[in-house]
Design a protein around this motif. Structure first.
Motif, short mmCIF file in Angstrom:
data_model
loop_
_atom_site.label_atom_id
_atom_site.label_comp_id
_atom_site.label_asym_id
_atom_site.label_seq_id
_atom_site.Cartn_x
_atom_site.Cartn_y
_atom_site.Cartn_z
N GLY A 139 40.07 -53.88 -16.25
CA GLY A 139 39.05 -54.18 -17.26
C GLY A 139 39.60 -54.28 -18.66
O GLY A 139 40.69 -53.79 -18.97
N LYS A 140 38.84 -54.90 -19.54
CA LYS A 140 39.30 -55.13 -20.92
C LYS A 140 39.03 -53.93 -21.82
O LYS A 140 39.87 -53.57 -22.65
N ARG A 141 37.86 -53.31 -21.70
CA ARG A 141 37.47 -52.22 -22.60
C ARG A 141 37.71 -50.88 -21.90
O ARG A 141 37.01 -50.54 -20.94
N ILE A 142 38.68 -50.12 -22.41
CA ILE A 142 39.10 -48.87 -21.77
C ILE A 142 38.87 -47.70 -22.74
O ILE A 142 39.36 -47.72 -23.88
N GLY A 143 38.13 -46.71 -22.29
CA GLY A 143 37.91 -45.50 -23.08
C GLY A 143 38.92 -44.43 -22.73
O GLY A 143 39.24 -44.24 -21.55
N LEU A 144 39.44 -43.76 -23.74
CA LEU A 144 40.38 -42.65 -23.55
C LEU A 144 39.77 -41.39 -24.13
O LEU A 144 39.56 -41.30 -25.35
N TYR A 145 39.47 -40.43 -23.28
CA TYR A 145 38.87 -39.17 -23.71
C TYR A 145 39.96 -38.11 -23.84
O TYR A 145 40.62 -37.75 -22.86
N ALA B 61 47.35 -40.16 -24.08
CA ALA B 61 46.52 -41.24 -24.62
C ALA B 61 47.24 -42.03 -25.70
O ALA B 61 47.09 -43.25 -25.78
N HIS B 62 48.05 -41.35 -26.52
CA HIS B 62 48.69 -42.10 -27.62
C HIS B 62 49.77 -43.04 -27.08
O HIS B 62 50.04 -44.08 -27.69
N LEU B 63 50.35 -42.71 -25.93
CA LEU B 63 51.29 -43.64 -25.30
C LEU B 63 50.55 -44.76 -24.58
O LEU B 63 50.91 -45.94 -24.69
N LEU B 64 49.50 -44.41 -23.87
CA LEU B 64 48.75 -45.40 -23.11
C LEU B 64 48.05 -46.41 -24.03
O LEU B 64 47.94 -47.59 -23.70
N ALA B 65 47.61 -45.93 -25.18
CA ALA B 65 46.96 -46.84 -26.13
C ALA B 65 47.90 -47.97 -26.54
O ALA B 65 47.48 -49.13 -26.67
N GLN B 66 49.17 -47.65 -26.71
CA GLN B 66 50.14 -48.69 -27.09
C GLN B 66 50.32 -49.71 -25.97
O GLN B 66 50.42 -50.91 -26.21
N LEU B 67 50.36 -49.21 -24.73
CA LEU B 67 50.49 -50.12 -23.59
C LEU B 67 49.27 -51.02 -23.46
O LEU B 67 49.39 -52.23 -23.23
N LEU B 68 48.08 -50.46 -23.65
CA LEU B 68 46.86 -51.23 -23.55
C LEU B 68 46.80 -52.33 -24.61
O LEU B 68 46.40 -53.47 -24.33
N ARG B 69 47.19 -51.99 -25.83
CA ARG B 69 47.18 -53.01 -26.88
C ARG B 69 48.20 -54.10 -26.57
O ARG B 69 47.93 -55.28 -26.81
N TRP B 70 49.35 -53.74 -26.04
CA TRP B 70 50.36 -54.74 -25.67
C TRP B 70 49.82 -55.66 -24.59
O TRP B 70 50.13 -56.87 -24.57
N GLN B 71 48.99 -55.11 -23.71
CA GLN B 71 48.39 -55.92 -22.65
C GLN B 71 47.20 -56.74 -23.14
O GLN B 71 46.64 -57.53 -22.38
N GLY B 72 46.80 -56.57 -24.39
CA GLY B 72 45.69 -57.32 -24.93
C GLY B 72 44.33 -56.73 -24.61
O GLY B 72 43.30 -57.42 -24.73
N ARG B 73 44.29 -55.47 -24.26
CA ARG B 73 43.02 -54.81 -23.95
C ARG B 73 42.51 -54.03 -25.17
O ARG B 73 43.25 -53.82 -26.14
N GLU B 74 41.26 -53.60 -25.10
CA GLU B 74 40.66 -52.85 -26.20
C GLU B 74 40.63 -51.37 -25.88
O GLU B 74 40.26 -50.97 -24.77
N VAL B 75 41.01 -50.56 -26.86
CA VAL B 75 41.06 -49.10 -26.71
C VAL B 75 39.91 -48.48 -27.48
O VAL B 75 39.71 -48.77 -28.67
N TYR B 76 39.17 -47.62 -26.80
CA TYR B 76 38.10 -46.84 -27.41
C TYR B 76 38.50 -45.36 -27.26
O TYR B 76 38.63 -44.87 -26.14
N ALA B 77 38.71 -44.69 -28.39
CA ALA B 77 39.25 -43.33 -28.38
C ALA B 77 38.15 -42.31 -28.64
O ALA B 77 37.39 -42.44 -29.61
N PHE B 78 38.10 -41.29 -27.77
CA PHE B 78 37.10 -40.22 -27.89
C PHE B 78 37.83 -38.90 -28.14
O PHE B 78 38.75 -38.54 -27.39
N THR B 79 37.42 -38.17 -29.16
CA THR B 79 38.07 -36.92 -29.52
C THR B 79 37.03 -35.82 -29.68
O THR B 79 35.81 -36.07 -29.62
#
Length: 327
Positions: free
Chosen positions: A162-168, A174-192
């Motif tokens: 999927g394109k829109r991925i939430g990271l809780y 999450a900070h490593l995965l966010a970089q991979l997702l952006r490289w793949q052209g996906r959208e990161v939604y961060a929950f803290t």
């Protein structure tokens, strides 16, 4: 050698001098260059995982140089840099191993939990579970990849395309995965955690299109959500945040109890799944992909003797990214 040893749960690690270990058949001895500090280490210290071995040297995000090779080892050479992860050995003959699911092995060993880990100057590892790190020039930056990176990769594979991925929980994984997702052209939604503006700013800096509190609804429904924080009440929140057919992946080895929730937020083919450990194939795939994606770990370093301080800082969220011990 020097090691930081956990003798009993809920007690500080103790610095000890130990004889230099000799690798047995199929093993290598590694001089530790860096070992990242993982939330799983907190679960070990707090006794939240069953069937642990004590005393134990924690630490399973290890990078170091091979110093000695035991009988029967092939494919490794003295002086080579390797990474050693959480899954430290599998039996190879249980139904799961034979089916290619070694992460679910019936008779596993875990680095830093049932066999001594990397909060030390040296560690002995199963040579089959030590991954070559040729081309990874910075051991401090590479160390968090060995668990935060690997479990993030396996979690993402289970989350789907999927394109829109939430990271809780926007920590090391999450900070490593966010970089991979952006490289793949996906959208990161961060929950803290509510009010954690530092983590939210960190997420935006790494390319998140939105960052907010875990209780907040994202501006758009998500295709999938990955939960890294060990907080059971996040599961129903994440289910509310994904669209029909969406998937919620629980990426941690331990989580507090999941509260009861109405069937309506699970209905319409939403799914909740968990991730357990990793396979060697996961490691090979991710370690080949990480340099291409330009993944860079944000780290804070501590000398080995300050391992207790690093664990306490992790527990209380006093840094962004990953803590790394340096012997």
């Amino acid at each position: 050698m020097v090691a930081m040893v956990l003798h009993r749960i809920h007690t500080p690690l103790v610095q000890e001098e130990r004889p230099l270990p000799t690798p047995g058949p199929g093993e290598i001895r590694v001089r530790v260059e860096a070992c990242a500090v993982c939330r799983t280490d907190l679960h070990v210290v707090d006794g939240e995982l069953p069937d642990g071995t004590y005393p134990i040297v924690p630490g399973h995000e290890i990078v170091g140089r091979i110093e000695a090779i035991g009988p029967g080892v092939t494919g490794h050479r003295i002086g080579a840099r390797v990474g050693i992860p959480w899954l430290g050995h599998t039996c190879g003959h249980c139904p799961y191993c034979e089916a290619g699911h070694e992460n679910l092995c019936d008779h596993p060993e875990f680095t830093g939990f049932t066999r001594d880990g990397g909060f030390a100057t040296h560690v002995v590892a199963d040579a089959s579970y030590a991954f070559p790190l040729d081309g990874f020039d910075d051991p401090v930056e590479a160390a968090p990849l060995m668990c935060a990176g690997l479990i993030g990769w396996r979690s993402l594979r289970m989350a789907g395309d999927g394109k829109r991925i939430g990271l809780y929980g926007f920590g090391a994984a999450a900070h490593l995965l966010a970089q991979l997702l952006r490289w793949q052209g996906r959208e990161v939604y961060a929950f803290t955690r509510a009010g954690d503006t530092a983590a939210q700013d960190h997420a935006r800096h790494l390319g998140a299109v939105w960052a907010g509190a875990s209780e907040d609804a994202p501006p758009e429904l998500l295709d999938a959500a990955i939960i890294f924080a060990p907080v059971g009440p996040l599961v129903p929140l994440a289910l509310k945040a994904v669209h029909k057919g969406g998937r919620v992946v629980c990426g941690g080895i331990h989580m507090s109890d999941i509260p009861a929730f109405p069937y309506s937020i699970l209905w319409e083919e939403r799914q909740v799944v968990s991730v357990a450990n990793l396979t060697r194939a996961d490691a090979v795939e991710f370690l080949a992909l990480a340099p291409k994606a330009g993944i860079r770990a944000d780290t804070i370093t501590y000398p080995l003797a300050r391992a207790n301080e690093a664990l306490d800082d992790l527990r209380h969220g006093r840094f962004q990214g990953a803590a790394v011990l340096i012997p």
